[in-house]
Enzyme design. Structure first.
Site, PDB file in Angstrom:
ATOM      1  N   MET A  75       0.763  -0.958   0.051  1.00 33.13           N
ATOM      2  CA  MET A  75      -0.040  -0.135  -0.044  1.00 33.13           C
ATOM      3  C   MET A  75       0.904   1.282  -0.056  1.00 33.13           C
ATOM      4  O   MET A  75       1.814   1.264   0.626  1.00 33.13           O
ATOM      5  CB  MET A  75      -0.993  -0.093   1.335  1.00 33.13           C
ATOM      6  CG  MET A  75      -0.835   0.869   2.278  1.00 33.13           C
ATOM      7  SD  MET A  75      -1.433   0.224   3.884  1.00 33.13           S
ATOM      8  CE  MET A  75      -0.671  -1.092   4.054  1.00 33.13           C
ATOM      9  N   HIS A 126       0.490  -0.034  -8.216  1.00 37.76           N
ATOM     10  CA  HIS A 126       1.685  -0.362  -6.889  1.00 37.76           C
ATOM     11  C   HIS A 126       0.630  -0.475  -5.696  1.00 37.76           C
ATOM     12  O   HIS A 126      -0.217  -0.046  -5.487  1.00 37.76           O
ATOM     13  CB  HIS A 126       2.213   1.131  -6.760  1.00 37.76           C
ATOM     14  CG  HIS A 126       3.088   1.332  -5.586  1.00 37.76           C
ATOM     15  ND1 HIS A 126       2.720   2.018  -4.474  1.00 37.76           N
ATOM     16  CD2 HIS A 126       4.458   0.720  -4.985  1.00 37.76           C
ATOM     17  CE1 HIS A 126       3.544   1.750  -3.422  1.00 37.76           C
ATOM     18  NE2 HIS A 126       4.692   0.992  -4.049  1.00 37.76           N
ATOM     19  N   SER A 127       1.333  -1.333  -4.975  1.00 43.88           N
ATOM     20  CA  SER A 127       0.771  -1.609  -3.651  1.00 43.88           C
ATOM     21  C   SER A 127      -0.613  -2.271  -3.942  1.00 43.88           C
ATOM     22  O   SER A 127      -0.576  -3.275  -4.744  1.00 43.88           O
ATOM     23  CB  SER A 127       0.731  -0.573  -2.770  1.00 43.88           C
ATOM     24  OG  SER A 127       0.423  -0.743  -1.476  1.00 43.88           O
ATOM     25  N   LEU A 128      -1.711  -1.841  -3.281  1.00 43.85           N
ATOM     26  CA  LEU A 128      -3.220  -2.325  -3.392  1.00 43.85           C
ATOM     27  C   LEU A 128      -3.678  -2.594  -4.903  1.00 43.85           C
ATOM     28  O   LEU A 128      -4.034  -3.274  -5.387  1.00 43.85           O
ATOM     29  CB  LEU A 128      -4.004  -1.538  -2.705  1.00 43.85           C
ATOM     30  CG  LEU A 128      -5.650  -1.655  -3.086  1.00 43.85           C
ATOM     31  CD1 LEU A 128      -5.795  -3.249  -2.552  1.00 43.85           C
ATOM     32  CD2 LEU A 128      -6.426  -1.072  -2.203  1.00 43.85           C
ATOM     33  N   GLY A 152      -1.261  -2.790  -7.338  1.00 40.51           N
ATOM     34  CA  GLY A 152      -0.531  -3.847  -7.945  1.00 40.51           C
ATOM     35  C   GLY A 152      -1.384  -5.389  -7.953  1.00 40.51           C
ATOM     36  O   GLY A 152      -1.357  -5.936  -8.776  1.00 40.51           O
TER      37      GLY A 152
END
Ligand code: NAG
Ligand code: NAG
Ligand code: NAG
Ligand code: NAG
Length: 415
Positions: A1, A268-270, A272
């Site tokens: 995240m 990216h993060s969530l 991704g």
């Protein structure tokens, strides 16, 4: 995240030192040129909103839309022969715990060349920009004449799934870049914070984000001790996890707008993790950066699993506790912020930078920023890979990954 606060904080620090990011495109194969086409955002009633970036916009008129290059590579992927069959199999698995084999077409499509550092870098910049409106501080110039002053952003009350869509001028390739989590516990946040956190805890915790008795859980499946009711978990995920269905809706929108395009996912993060779940659903080449482990979420969402998920590539580093699945425990920075990031197994293949060993980085949530990936990992060839004649670590599947081993999942109906 991604904690957008950290990003913007880092971005502020970095803004002064940002170099001219123009890069010489690789010689072969022919790189693809991209431009920003739409901003996408979903309003609170889950309507998908596209904002076209008009070439005739007065603020844009002075500058040509810039283009930039990504290197493609042929990849094999599997696409459900019929999306209806996919959905039927998914429902059957959810409702009756029955597995139904579905037909997958093996396809060969152009995906991003994940051995090419410049390609990864450009996709990473696209994922960074998914958190921002063009012109906001921290927006990466994606080409030399891109003017960041577009007044397009998201409406203040759009509070869900966000990002940007980039397309090549001939519409042959389209990249959907999905925003990750914005979090408030380091002093910022924004309108998506609440839903982001809810989705994070639902998708990436072992059992409803039950960390200890002080926590408000995101679903009621905890049954005391280390017991968790599996059916309850799956119901909660299916009913409440808004982002996945919104993503499939958006993907369908894109295939409608760009019927002949190769569609790539990134985030990216969530973002991704969502990119990967969509990539697996539709057989779309995906690069997911610093995603928490999303394999468990794919199972809990009952996504029929294709014969292979090799078209999904993860990129993360060992000091990032979110991607490594170590940002948990009552005193972790995630827990202090109200996040239970417990999953750690990723689908597809992973490019893992061992920053802990090679750069002596301490495991720290502050390393989980896309700016860090762009400025530190991808800016230069990675020395340990250079020793092997490569610029970036090789993508390999995660073998023997075990999830939530202290939990006992089973049939524990509520009394
Ligand atoms: C780019 O945007 C800035 C405002 O952010 C404006 O002052 C400038 O004139 C623009 N440049 C071009 C080439 O359009
Ligand atoms: C690309 O797609 C957009 C949106 O559907 C459309 O307006 C445009 O005409 C297309 N361009 C080409 C070259 O097909
Ligand atoms: C990092 O990798 C480079 C290149 O392989 C090597 O020379 C260097 O010693 C490594 N550093 C550490 C701390 O292992
Ligand atoms: C262009 C397009 O297909 N737009 C659709 C996107 O999704 C929303 C919600 O399903 C539709 O209402 C739009 O027509």
């Amino acid at each position: 995240m991604l904690f957008s606060t950290v990003t913007s904080w880092l971005a502020t620090l970095l803004a002064a030192t940002l170099r001219d990011e123009r890069r010489v495109p690789p010689a072969s194969p022919a790189p693809l040129q991209f431009e920003l086409r739409h901003l996408h955002a979903v309003s609170s009633d889950a309507r998908v909103v596209f904002k076209d970036v008009h070439h005739s916009d007065p603020l844009a008129a002075t500058s040509e839309l810039s283009t930039y290059a990504l290197r493609p590579r042929r990849v094999k992927a599997h696409r459900p022969r019929s999306i209806d069959a996919f959905n039927t199999a998914r429902l059957r698995s959810m409702r009756f715990q029955e597995t139904e084999a579905i037909d997958w077409d093996e396809i060969e499509v152009e995906g991003p060349d994940v051995n090419d550092r410049e390609t990864l870098l450009l996709l990473a910049k696209m994922t960074n920009n998914a958190y921002l409106s063009p012109g906001e501080q921290g927006w990466y110039e994606l080409g030399d004449r891109w003017n960041v002053s577009y007044p397009f952003g998201w409406e203040p009350d759009d509070d869900g799934f966000r990002g940007h869509v980039f397309a090549t001028p001939d519409n042959s390739t389209v990249v959907l870049s999905i925003k990750g989590t914005s979090a408030s516990f380091i002093g910022g946040g924004g309108p998506t914070t609440k839903k982001d956190k809810f989705n994070d805890n639902l998708l990436f915790s072992c059992c409803c984000a039950r960390v200890d008795w002080t926590w408000t859980t995101v679903c009621g499946c905890y049954r005391g001790g280390w017991k968790c009711d599996q059916n309850c978990l799956e119901e909660a995920l299916v009913e409440d996890s808004l982002f996945y269905p919104i993503g499939t809706n958006l993907y369908n929108n894109l295939t409608y707008l760009y019927p002949d395009a190769n569609i790539w996912m990134t985030g990216h993060s969530l973002g991704g993790a969502l990119a990967s779940l969509l990539g697996v659903t539709f057989g779309a080449p995906t690069l997911a950066i610093e995603s928490p482990g999303e394999k468990m979420a794919a199972n809990r969402l009952h996504l029929p699993s294709p014969p292979s998920t090799q078209h999904v590539t993860h990129l993360y580093h060992t000091a990032d506790p979110i991607a490594m699945g170590t940002c948990n425990g009552v005193l972790s920075s995630c827990a202090l912020g109200g996040y239970a990031m417990e999953s750690k197994c990723h689908l597809g293949k992973s490019i893992v930078y061992d920053t802990v060993s090679n750069l002596s980085w301490a495991v720290d949530i502050r390393t989980h920023t896309i700016v860090n990936v762009i400025e530190k990992l991808l800016a230069e060839p990675w020395p340990p890979s250079v020793d092997q004649g490569r610029e970036v670590p090789e993508a390999v599947p995660e073998e023997d990954c075990v999830e939530c081993f202290s939990w006992d999942f089973g049939d524990y109906p509520a009394k």
